[in-house]
Enzyme design. Sequence first.
Site: not given
Ligand code: UDP
Length: 311
Positions: A145, A174, A190, A207
């Site tokens: 990506y 985001n 999620n 987290g």
């Molecule tokens: N994340 C999480 N639980 C979930 C899905 C994502 O803790 O069920 C975390 C993920 O590891 C990241 C952040 O949330 O640190 C945002 O993830 P996302 O997939 O939304 O998009 P990103 O910002 O990583 O592109």
Amino acid sequence: MRTLITGGAGFVGSHLCERFLAEGHDVVCLDNFITGNPVNVQHLQGNPHFMLLRHNISNHVEVEGPIDNILHFASPASPVDYLRHPIATLKVGSLGTHNSLGLAKAKNARFLLASTSEVYGDPERHPQPESYWGNVNPIGIRGVYDEAKRFAEAMTMAYHRSHGINTHIVRIFNTYGPRMRLDDGRVVPNLMGQALRGEPLTVYGDGSQTRSFCFVSDLVDGIYRLLHADFHEPVNLGNPNEVSILDFAKEILALSNTKVDIKYEPLPQDDPKVRRPDITRARTLLGWEPKVDRHEGMRRTMEYFRGAIKK
Ligand code: UDP
């Protein structure tokens, strides 16, 4: 005005279709439905100013009639989706961008590329200004990506410099809101889905990693402004209000009024540790800043997911 939106049946794309129709444009929505969904634009189908074309923009494209604006939004955009479709992701960022730019050149149309904060990778500069070149692992799982979007930016600048196309690049941070897919794997659907189903909330790592969440209507407004600006370099659009994923999970728990546990799972490879946009450029250039605060945006999004889960 006639505006073509690739990925128009996706989450952000469908909101753009609505906005451009509301501004009086004819809208051509192009999508192959890998991650987009015709249901997202079903309510627009009877509108004589709206047209839906099923096409994969990574293949040569021909569209009849004049086109004034092209917005290239087609791409899997969640880490789970681009891991499911790594080659399609690389192709739509590279070949899809080339085809969209070729169409813009043929039609003498304005062009806007949906780029991403992922071009900054796991950033060593915080918050991220557009001048930062990023820290991307090209061969990591997110590389499909990140590198496709970096290539897309380079291609867009080349069409601007070599062919004089009126191009724009938005680096989207985001974004969340109604019409996100419940199963797209991102943190918002999620965790909200889990809370609504009474399941434990999955927090990856400890987290402590941060994100900054922008409500979709704010993003769409910034994109509309950028398309009409006389500026060709990338512009960050996002909400600078940063939160750790653990605190975000707690906010979702409070909002949903459920008493479920938090379940810690391994942090995915190359997951950025921090992310927050520096939006000085958007503020100065577009007079733009986000208006919807996280509490209000999350409430509206939760309502949408509540309905989606019932269906
Ligand atoms: N994340 C999480 N639980 C979930 C899905 C994502 O803790 O069920 C975390 C993920 O590891 C990241 C952040 O949330 O640190 C945002 O993830 P996302 O997939 O939304 O998009 P990103 O910002 O990583 O592109």
